[in-house]
Structure formats: structure tokens, C-alpha cells
Design a protein around this motif. Structure first.
Motif, PDB file in Angstrom:
ATOM      1  N   LEU A   1       0.848  -1.201   0.000  1.00 54.54           N
ATOM      2  CA  LEU A   1       0.000   0.000   0.000  1.00 54.54           C
ATOM      3  C   LEU A   1       0.881   1.248   0.000  1.00 54.54           C
ATOM      4  CD1 LEU A   1      -2.616   1.628   0.286  1.00 54.54           C
ATOM      5  CD2 LEU A   1      -2.555   1.173   2.749  1.00 54.54           C
ATOM      6  N   GLU A   2       1.943   1.228   0.784  1.00 49.11           N
ATOM      7  CA  GLU A   2       2.828   2.400   0.843  1.00 49.11           C
ATOM      8  C   GLU A   2       3.450   2.680  -0.530  1.00 49.11           C
ATOM      9  OE1 GLU A   2       5.823   2.504   3.925  1.00 49.11           O
ATOM     10  OE2 GLU A   2       6.228   4.617   3.462  1.00 49.11           O
ATOM     11  N   HIS A   3       3.817   1.622  -1.243  1.00 44.98           N
ATOM     12  CA  HIS A   3       4.381   1.788  -2.586  1.00 44.98           C
ATOM     13  C   HIS A   3       3.399   2.556  -3.481  1.00 44.98           C
ATOM     14  CE1 HIS A   3       5.868  -0.377  -6.496  1.00 44.98           C
ATOM     15  NE2 HIS A   3       6.198   0.881  -6.479  1.00 44.98           N
ATOM     16  N   ALA A   4       2.130   2.169  -3.438  1.00 40.32           N
ATOM     17  CA  ALA A   4       1.114   2.827  -4.278  1.00 40.32           C
ATOM     18  C   ALA A   4       0.860   4.267  -3.821  1.00 40.32           C
ATOM     19  CB  ALA A   4      -0.180   2.018  -4.253  1.00 40.32           C
TER      20      ALA A   4
ATOM     21  N   PRO B   1       0.681  10.246  -5.589  1.00 37.43           N
ATOM     22  CA  PRO B   1       0.371  11.145  -4.462  1.00 37.43           C
ATOM     23  C   PRO B   1      -0.894  11.971  -4.658  1.00 37.43           C
ATOM     24  CG  PRO B   1       2.238  11.988  -5.746  1.00 37.43           C
ATOM     25  CD  PRO B   1       1.929  10.615  -6.271  1.00 37.43           C
ATOM     26  N   LYS B   2      -1.350  12.082  -5.909  1.00 32.86           N
ATOM     27  CA  LYS B   2      -2.557  12.903  -6.129  1.00 32.86           C
ATOM     28  C   LYS B   2      -3.831  12.063  -6.124  1.00 32.86           C
ATOM     29  CE  LYS B   2      -0.259  16.566  -8.619  1.00 32.86           C
ATOM     30  NZ  LYS B   2       0.381  16.690  -9.942  1.00 32.86           N
ATOM     31  N   LEU B   3      -3.698  10.766  -5.954  1.00 30.70           N
ATOM     32  CA  LEU B   3      -4.885   9.894  -5.930  1.00 30.70           C
ATOM     33  C   LEU B   3      -5.317   9.657  -4.474  1.00 30.70           C
ATOM     34  CD1 LEU B   3      -6.950   7.952  -7.190  1.00 30.70           C
ATOM     35  CD2 LEU B   3      -5.191   6.172  -7.162  1.00 30.70           C
ATOM     36  N   ALA B   4      -6.604   9.902  -4.194  1.00 29.03           N
ATOM     37  CA  ALA B   4      -7.130   9.609  -2.857  1.00 29.03           C
ATOM     38  C   ALA B   4      -7.423   8.114  -2.765  1.00 29.03           C
ATOM     39  CB  ALA B   4      -8.403  10.412  -2.614  1.00 29.03           C
ATOM     40  N   PHE B   5      -6.746   7.431  -1.844  1.00 26.83           N
ATOM     41  CA  PHE B   5      -6.949   6.005  -1.584  1.00 26.83           C
ATOM     42  C   PHE B   5      -7.814   5.870  -0.328  1.00 26.83           C
ATOM     43  CE2 PHE B   5      -3.045   5.855  -4.065  1.00 26.83           C
ATOM     44  CZ  PHE B   5      -3.079   4.642  -4.741  1.00 26.83           C
ATOM     45  N   ILE B   6      -8.945   5.189  -0.447  1.00 30.67           N
ATOM     46  CA  ILE B   6      -9.851   5.011   0.705  1.00 30.67           C
ATOM     47  C   ILE B   6      -9.821   3.534   1.095  1.00 30.67           C
ATOM     48  CG2 ILE B   6     -12.186   5.365   1.585  1.00 30.67           C
ATOM     49  CD1 ILE B   6     -12.660   7.229  -0.881  1.00 30.67           C
ATOM     50  N   GLY B   7      -9.256   3.225   2.256  1.00 29.42           N
ATOM     51  CA  GLY B   7      -9.004   1.836   2.646  1.00 29.42           C
ATOM     52  C   GLY B   7     -10.126   1.196   3.441  1.00 29.42           C
ATOM     53  N   HIS B   8     -10.173  -0.128   3.353  1.00 26.08           N
ATOM     54  CA  HIS B   8     -11.307  -0.892   3.873  1.00 26.08           C
ATOM     55  C   HIS B   8     -10.876  -2.350   4.071  1.00 26.08           C
ATOM     56  CE1 HIS B   8     -15.364  -2.808   3.210  1.00 26.08           C
ATOM     57  NE2 HIS B   8     -14.710  -3.553   2.350  1.00 26.08           N
ATOM     58  N   ALA B   9     -11.574  -3.054   4.931  1.00 25.22           N
ATOM     59  CA  ALA B   9     -11.456  -4.512   5.160  1.00 25.22           C
ATOM     60  C   ALA B   9     -10.405  -4.881   6.211  1.00 25.22           C
ATOM     61  CB  ALA B   9     -11.233  -5.285   3.870  1.00 25.22           C
TER      62      ALA B   9
ATOM     63  N   LEU C   1      -1.057   1.713   9.990  1.00 29.38           N
ATOM     64  CA  LEU C   1      -2.092   2.593   9.439  1.00 29.38           C
ATOM     65  C   LEU C   1      -1.836   4.046   9.847  1.00 29.38           C
ATOM     66  CD1 LEU C   1      -4.689   3.053   7.959  1.00 29.38           C
ATOM     67  CD2 LEU C   1      -5.950   2.202   9.928  1.00 29.38           C
ATOM     68  N   GLU C   2      -1.545   4.228  11.115  1.00 28.20           N
ATOM     69  CA  GLU C   2      -1.312   5.595  11.604  1.00 28.20           C
ATOM     70  C   GLU C   2      -0.002   6.161  11.023  1.00 28.20           C
ATOM     71  OE1 GLU C   2      -2.807   5.849  15.443  1.00 28.20           O
ATOM     72  OE2 GLU C   2      -2.979   8.011  15.278  1.00 28.20           O
ATOM     73  N   ARG C   3       0.989   5.325  10.865  1.00 31.41           N
ATOM     74  CA  ARG C   3       2.251   5.769  10.245  1.00 31.41           C
ATOM     75  C   ARG C   3       1.983   6.272   8.823  1.00 31.41           C
ATOM     76  NH1 ARG C   3       5.965   3.760   6.783  1.00 31.41           N
ATOM     77  NH2 ARG C   3       4.981   1.711   6.554  1.00 31.41           N
ATOM     78  N   LEU C   4       1.178   5.525   8.074  1.00 35.39           N
ATOM     79  CA  LEU C   4       0.890   5.933   6.685  1.00 35.39           C
ATOM     80  C   LEU C   4      -0.011   7.173   6.637  1.00 35.39           C
ATOM     81  CD1 LEU C   4       0.377   2.473   4.928  1.00 35.39           C
ATOM     82  CD2 LEU C   4       2.434   3.870   5.010  1.00 35.39           C
ATOM     83  N   LEU C   5      -0.955   7.276   7.565  1.00 40.70           N
ATOM     84  CA  LEU C   5      -1.811   8.472   7.597  1.00 40.70           C
ATOM     85  C   LEU C   5      -0.971   9.724   7.832  1.00 40.70           C
ATOM     86  CD1 LEU C   5      -4.861   7.088   9.629  1.00 40.70           C
ATOM     87  CD2 LEU C   5      -5.003   8.083   7.345  1.00 40.70           C
ATOM     88  N   LYS C   6       0.045   9.590   8.706  1.00 47.81           N
ATOM     89  CA  LYS C   6       0.913  10.748   8.991  1.00 47.81           C
ATOM     90  C   LYS C   6       1.750  11.115   7.769  1.00 47.81           C
ATOM     91  CE  LYS C   6       1.524   9.978  13.927  1.00 47.81           C
ATOM     92  NZ  LYS C   6       2.154   9.003  14.785  1.00 47.81           N
ATOM     93  N   LYS C   7       2.221  10.103   7.059  1.00 48.22           N
ATOM     94  CA  LYS C   7       3.169  10.338   5.970  1.00 48.22           C
ATOM     95  C   LYS C   7       2.492  10.683   4.635  1.00 48.22           C
ATOM     96  CE  LYS C   7       7.420   8.122   4.367  1.00 48.22           C
ATOM     97  NZ  LYS C   7       8.178   6.885   4.344  1.00 48.22           N
ATOM     98  N   TYR C   8       1.277  10.170   4.410  1.00 53.10           N
ATOM     99  CA  TYR C   8       0.639  10.311   3.088  1.00 53.10           C
ATOM    100  C   TYR C   8      -0.740  10.966   3.221  1.00 53.10           C
ATOM    101  CZ  TYR C   8       4.346   7.120   1.898  1.00 53.10           C
ATOM    102  OH  TYR C   8       5.583   6.556   1.749  1.00 53.10           O
TER     103      TYR C   8
END
Ligand code: ZN
Length: 322
Positions: free
Chosen positions: A186-189, A194-202, A234-241
Motif C-alpha cells: 500500500l505504501e508503494h502505491a 500522491p494525487k490519488l485519494a486512496f480510501i481503505g477498507h477490510a 495505518l497511523e504511520r501511513l496516515l501521517k506520511k501520506y
């Protein structure tokens, strides 16, 4: 939802009672904001409990949902038969003030054609998404494909969505949108687009709220209570992206907050700009525990506005209403 997800989902539904939800529990103050539901399905037929378009509208009326996104499902790992983009668009045409269509394309479609005629990569895919957008589509998903999350074919979908400016709502676990603890794929994507909003689930996505998430947690739901270990991926990625968002629907989204309510409430307040209310309703008379959970959290009003509707209005570029 796949067959396995459905089994888990149904077990969960039985555990949490099978009574229809009421609009507002008696004796509780009226909710201040109407919801925009980021995640619903229609045309599903499970155990004779079909959810029709009219059934969805009734469910919305009963539960204070002003608008709902209809998510097609087209990948063989996600459904027994496809729920098409065309059906989502048709439903929204019938109820333009209430329903918001999404689109879905499996990136493997037609990839066996040796001449590649009509293969939906590159410009062809972008053209198709543009057509869907012109027909009223506001997002891509539910993207629930049996490939690694950053497989080259998946990256083509993200590239096209970024180009056409369609946020993507994705499913992530151990067999669809495949990733592992730490969420490296997920982090790779997220980094690449960076301009695409990714909405995560599951369950794989939401298990990553806790720093102790294991491979096994990517295929099952946690029990209540299960304390969250702070510092999850999840929180690490929210902070970074800043392009990462979270869909609060289905048992995964519910349990991520309900498993450790103190941590969950603080998480919701901390990430109020990135969370979207959703139900993942897919059958009639389905119990949705999110309603009572969010009634019980005593969230500040501005947080409620953002997660119940404001973020969806901003992300999907909806006209603000009511
Ligand atoms: Zn779903």
C-alpha cells in the motif's frame, strides 16, 4: 465481499442480532447531521435477503442517510456474480438526489487477448473512466481484486484513477488487494500516486491500526475487547501520506474502533479529516452496529460533521445539501 467475507459478515450479523435497525433509538437526542454512506451495494442476493434499489432507499430513510455511494463489484474473488457499474449508474439515475454511483474494472479483463485489442490498460482505460465520469460516477471501487496491492496491473488502475481524478475505494486483506503487516505494498502505491485519494477498507487494512498486527489478522476480525497497540502501520501511513483515507464501514471498520473504544475515540478525533462513514449494507434487514457506536462516542460536533458527511462532500466533489 467474497464468499469468505460474506460468511464472516453473516456470522457477525447473527452475533449482533438480526433485527432491522431503527432510525434513532428511543430516548436519544436526534442526530445533528445526516450521513453520507461511502459504501453500499445493491443487486446482491444473499440468503433470500435481496437488497434492491428501493430497499436501499428505505434503509437510508430509516437510518438518517441522505446520500449513499453504490459500489459495483466485478472481480471473481469479490462476488459470485458481477454487480456492474452500469447498474450503479442506472440506480443513481432513478434517485439522483440520493444515490452516487461508483465504477469498477478488473485490471485482468481481456488481458488474455494476445493481440491486446481493447485491452483496458493505458489510454483505453483512461477513456473508459472518463466515460463513466461523464455518466455521473464519483469514485472507483469497490476495488477488490485477487492480486498483490502493487501488482503492475493494479498500478495501471491507480495511474488511470489519478489521471481522471477519481478517488479509489479499496479492499485490502490476505487474498484481495494483498498486503502484509506494515503495509509495504500500500505504501508503494501511496508514494507512486500522491494525487490519488486512496480510501481503505477490510480486515487487513484495519488490523493495521494496531502495531502488533500479524499475517493471521489480515484474514479475520478482532474480538471486542482487543486493545490496540499504538504505533500501527495505518497511523504511520496516515501521517506520511495525505492521500490516504479510511472507510469506517463493514465489520472491519466497526471493530477497529469498537475493539478498544478509548483508543478508537481518540483515533477518530485525531484523523477526523480522513475518515468516512459507511455501512457496507448488502442485504435487507442487516444490522449495522456503526449507528450505535457513533451515537455512543460523544464526538465533538465538527468531528461528526467531517466523518459523517463533510469529508465525502469534499472528496467526491458533491454539492453540499441539507
Ligand atoms: Zn463492500
Amino acid at each position: 465481499m467474497t464468499r469468505r467475507s460474506l460468511c464472516l459478515f453473516v456470522l457477525f450479523t447473527i452475533l449482533f442480532a438480526a433485527e432491522p435497525t431503527s432510525a434513532q433509538p428511543a430516548g436519544k437526542p436526534k442526530r445533528k447531521f445526516k450521513y453520507i454512506d461511502i459504501h453500499t451495494h445493491v443487486g446482491t442476493f444473499y440468503k433470500g435477503r435481496e437488497l434492491t434499489v428501493d430497499g436501499l432507499i428505505k434503509f437510508m430513510d430509516e437510518n438518517g442517510i441522505e446520500k449513499a455511494c453504490i459500489l459495483p463489484l466485478v472481480s471473481p474473488e469479490a462476488c459470485l456474480y458481477p454487480q456492474t457499474t452500469e447498474a450503479a449508474i442506472a440506480a443513481a439515475k432513478k434517485h439522483p438526489d440520493r444515490l452516487i454511483p461508483f465504477c469498477a474494472i478488473d485490471p485482468r479483463a481481456n488481458s488474455g487477448n494476445p493481440k491486446r485489442f481493447g485491452r483496458i490498460d493505458g489510454p483505453g482505460l483512461v477513456d473508459l473512466l472518463k466515460q463513466y465520469k461523464e455518466a455521473g460516477v464519483c469514485g472507483f471501487g469497490e476495488h477488490q481484486v485477487g492480486l498483490p496491492f502493487d501488482h503492475p496491473l493494479m498500478m495501471e488502475i491507480y495511474r488511470a484513477c489519478e489521471k481522471v481524478e477519481l478517488p479509489i475505494l479499496f479492499h485490502l486483506d490476505d487474498i484481495r488487494g494483498i498486503d502484509s503487516p506494515g503495509l509495504p505494498r500500500l505504501e508503494h502505491a501511496l508514494k507512486e500516486f500522491p494525487k490519488l485519494a486512496f480510501i481503505g477498507h477490510a480486515c487487513g487494512f484495519w488490523a493495521s491500526i494496531s502495531a502488533d498486527a500479524t499475517d493471521a489478522d489480515f484474514s479475520k476480525y478482532p474480538k471486542i475487547p482487543t486493545p490496540v497497540v499504538p504505533g500501527g502501520a495505518l497511523e504511520r501511513l496516515l501521517k506520511k501520506y495525505p492521500n490516504l483515507y479510511c472507510d469506517l464501514s463493514e465489520p472491519g471498520g466497526y471493530l477497529a474502533i469498537a475493539r478498544d473504544k478509548k483508543f478508537g475515540r481518540e483515533f477518530v478525533i485525531r484523523w477526523a479529516d480522513r475518515l468516512l462513514f459507511g455501512t457496507d449494507v448488502l442485504m435487507s434487514n442487516q444490522q449495522i452496529p456503526q449507528f450505535d457506536l457513533y451515537d455512543s462516542l460523544d464526538l465533538p460536533e465538527e468531528v461528526q460533521y467531517k466523518i459523517f458527511r463533510g469529508n465525502a462532500i469534499r472528496l467526491l466533489k458533491l454539492p453540499d445539501a441539507k
